[in-house]
Design a protein around this motif. Structure first.
Motif, mmCIF file in Angstrom:
data_model
loop_
_atom_site.group_PDB
_atom_site.id
_atom_site.type_symbol
_atom_site.label_atom_id
_atom_site.label_comp_id
_atom_site.label_asym_id
_atom_site.label_seq_id
_atom_site.Cartn_x
_atom_site.Cartn_y
_atom_site.Cartn_z
ATOM 1 N N ILE A 137 59.215 30.623 64.383
ATOM 2 C CA ILE A 137 59.457 32.040 64.650
ATOM 3 C C ILE A 137 59.119 32.391 66.090
ATOM 4 C CG2 ILE A 137 58.928 34.407 63.935
ATOM 5 C CD1 ILE A 137 60.344 32.744 61.780
ATOM 6 N N HIS A 138 57.988 31.909 66.581
ATOM 7 C CA HIS A 138 57.503 32.232 67.920
ATOM 8 C C HIS A 138 57.496 30.980 68.799
ATOM 9 C CE1 HIS A 138 56.122 36.093 66.338
ATOM 10 N NE2 HIS A 138 55.537 35.435 65.355
ATOM 11 N N ASP A 139 57.916 31.130 70.066
ATOM 12 C CA ASP A 139 57.866 30.019 71.030
ATOM 13 C C ASP A 139 58.485 28.758 70.438
ATOM 14 O OD1 ASP A 139 56.174 31.363 73.177
ATOM 15 O OD2 ASP A 139 54.827 31.500 71.450
ATOM 16 N N VAL A 140 59.664 28.892 69.884
ATOM 17 C CA VAL A 140 60.289 27.824 69.095
ATOM 18 C C VAL A 140 60.667 26.629 69.964
ATOM 19 C CG1 VAL A 140 62.246 27.235 67.599
ATOM 20 C CG2 VAL A 140 61.159 29.491 67.427
ATOM 21 N N HIS A 141 60.340 25.438 69.471
ATOM 22 C CA HIS A 141 60.835 24.209 70.091
ATOM 23 C C HIS A 141 62.195 23.923 69.465
ATOM 24 C CE1 HIS A 141 61.130 19.814 70.891
ATOM 25 N NE2 HIS A 141 60.595 20.197 72.038
ATOM 26 N N GLN A 142 63.234 24.273 70.182
ATOM 27 C CA GLN A 142 64.574 24.317 69.612
ATOM 28 C C GLN A 142 65.061 22.954 69.118
ATOM 29 O OE1 GLN A 142 65.800 27.351 69.327
ATOM 30 N NE2 GLN A 142 67.666 26.746 68.258
ATOM 31 N N PHE A 149 66.144 21.091 60.381
ATOM 32 C CA PHE A 149 67.036 21.743 59.431
ATOM 33 C C PHE A 149 68.469 21.215 59.462
ATOM 34 C CE2 PHE A 149 63.804 25.153 59.720
ATOM 35 C CZ PHE A 149 63.590 25.381 58.371
ATOM 36 N N GLY A 150 68.867 20.574 60.550
ATOM 37 C CA GLY A 150 70.243 20.110 60.675
ATOM 38 C C GLY A 150 71.159 21.125 61.311
ATOM 39 N N ASP A 151 70.677 22.339 61.494
ATOM 40 C CA ASP A 151 71.424 23.403 62.160
ATOM 41 C C ASP A 151 70.411 24.480 62.544
ATOM 42 O OD1 ASP A 151 70.763 24.616 59.775
ATOM 43 O OD2 ASP A 151 72.807 24.621 58.973
ATOM 44 N N VAL A 152 70.886 25.678 62.857
ATOM 45 C CA VAL A 152 69.987 26.787 63.169
ATOM 46 C C VAL A 152 69.898 27.673 61.933
ATOM 47 C CG1 VAL A 152 69.523 28.745 64.676
ATOM 48 C CG2 VAL A 152 70.600 26.697 65.604
ATOM 49 N N PRO A 153 68.780 27.621 61.211
ATOM 50 C CA PRO A 153 68.673 28.328 59.939
ATOM 51 C C PRO A 153 68.444 29.824 60.112
ATOM 52 C CG PRO A 153 66.603 27.308 60.459
ATOM 53 C CD PRO A 153 67.552 26.896 61.556
ATOM 54 N N VAL A 154 68.605 30.553 59.032
ATOM 55 C CA VAL A 154 68.329 31.981 59.042
ATOM 56 C C VAL A 154 66.825 32.197 59.085
ATOM 57 C CG1 VAL A 154 70.453 32.504 57.799
ATOM 58 C CG2 VAL A 154 68.333 32.128 56.524
ATOM 59 N N PHE A 155 66.427 33.423 59.401
ATOM 60 C CA PHE A 155 65.015 33.751 59.590
ATOM 61 C C PHE A 155 64.171 33.374 58.374
ATOM 62 C CE2 PHE A 155 61.362 36.565 59.286
ATOM 63 C CZ PHE A 155 60.824 36.498 60.565
ATOM 64 N N ALA A 156 64.638 33.684 57.176
ATOM 65 C CA ALA A 156 63.847 33.422 55.965
ATOM 66 C C ALA A 156 63.559 31.941 55.796
ATOM 67 C CB ALA A 156 64.578 33.963 54.745
ATOM 68 N N GLN A 157 64.516 31.081 56.126
ATOM 69 C CA GLN A 157 64.303 29.638 56.028
ATOM 70 C C GLN A 157 63.262 29.175 57.036
ATOM 71 O OE1 GLN A 157 68.603 28.743 56.513
ATOM 72 N NE2 GLN A 157 68.327 27.380 54.750
ATOM 73 N N ARG A 158 63.327 29.708 58.239
ATOM 74 C CA ARG A 158 62.371 29.323 59.272
ATOM 75 C C ARG A 158 60.956 29.760 58.905
ATOM 76 N NH1 ARG A 158 64.230 31.758 64.652
ATOM 77 N NH2 ARG A 158 65.388 33.248 63.370
ATOM 78 N N GLN A 159 60.831 30.973 58.391
ATOM 79 C CA GLN A 159 59.514 31.496 58.040
ATOM 80 C C GLN A 159 58.862 30.676 56.922
ATOM 81 O OE1 GLN A 159 59.361 35.523 56.407
ATOM 82 N NE2 GLN A 159 57.537 35.924 57.636
ATOM 83 N N LYS A 160 59.681 30.181 56.009
ATOM 84 C CA LYS A 160 59.179 29.439 54.858
ATOM 85 C C LYS A 160 58.480 28.151 55.252
ATOM 86 C CE LYS A 160 60.845 27.699 50.380
ATOM 87 N NZ LYS A 160 62.054 27.474 49.540
ATOM 88 N N THR A 161 58.846 27.580 56.411
ATOM 89 C CA THR A 161 58.229 26.328 56.862
ATOM 90 C C THR A 161 57.536 26.484 58.219
ATOM 91 O OG1 THR A 161 60.413 25.646 57.667
ATOM 92 C CG2 THR A 161 59.699 24.766 55.536
#
Length: 244
Positions: A137-142, A149-161
């Motif tokens: 979510i913050h200062d993401v290492h892209q 994830f294999g792509d750029v996930p939605v916010f909810a997926q990112r927050q979950k991990t």
């Protein structure tokens, strides 16, 4: 050293010694060799067994890596590895993206990670995180995010991990270190995780060195940065992991 699929086992002499799972970095796209077997040899010198896991990376995606890590932890708990270690003293040490995986291993298993063992057996007894990736979510290492994830996930997926949101009362004691000017993974990752540990009153130790590039492993010959191994040794000793 003995081999077992994607895991290299480094036993120490004698029975009943603690064990550390070693998770090298590499942005979830590869494995950094200097954060793998070299770390195991260092741990062996401290009298600690080591199991170096070369977990699935891209094109494999989540939850393949955490599934393999939890499976290895379960095997160490039930004694079905070449190591003759203490099944009640199993830790994890992770570097960079491997630090993210170590933080996930320190959290409660999710349904998609479930491999059929109780939650209390599903976490290590302590963790060492070296310049870890923590947040999506913050200062993401892209690069790590896309490989994970294999792509750029939605916010909810990112927050979950994102590990800073996964700390709870059962998270194990944790040692963290980072450098203030890390240009690869911002020091704010470790600061956020330390803050989350503090909120849950989890014992932790956090060291931030003024200077040092990302991904330096044992940091031998790198001045003040090399001190992290001595600090970690003292922390492990204080927790009874270096006792005879």
């Amino acid at each position: 050293m003995t081999l077992d699929d994607d895991t290299h086992f480094f036993p120490v002499t004698g029975a009943g010694q603690p064990t550390m799972i070693v998770l090298p970095g590499g942005g979830y796209s590869t494995h950094a060799d200097h954060e793998a077997d070299d770390i195991a040899v260092w741990l062996n010198a401290l009298g600690i067994n080591a199991a170096v896991l070369r977990y699935p990376v891209a094109p494999s995606t989540h939850p393949a890596a955490i599934g393999e890590a939890r499976h290895l932890l379960r095997r160490l708990r039930d004694g079905s590895t070449p190591l003759n270690g203490d099944t009640h003293r199993i830790g994890v040490i992770g570097f960079s993206a491997g630090g993210h995986l170590a933080a996930l291993l320190s959290a409660a298993p999710t349904d998609e990670e479930s491999i059929g063992f109780p939650d209390e057996d599903g976490r290590p007894d302590l963790a060492i995180l070296a310049y870890p990736v923590i947040s999506w979510i913050h200062d993401v290492h892209q690069g790590s995010l896309e490989s994970f994830f294999g792509d750029v996930p939605v916010f909810a997926q990112r927050q979950k991990t994102s590990a800073e949101f996964l700390v709870d009362a059962a998270t194990p004691p944790t040692f963290l270190w980072h450098t203030a000017d890390d240009g690869g993974v911002s020091v704010r990752h470790s600061l956020r995780y330390g803050g989350a540990l503090s909120e849950q009153a989890i014992p932790f130790e956090l060291h931030v060195f003024e200077r040092g590039e990302h991904g330096k492993g044992l940091a031998r010959g790198l001045g003040p940065l090399e001190a992290w191994t001595h600090l970690a040794r003292t922390w492990l000793d204080d927790r009874g992991w270096l006792s005879a």
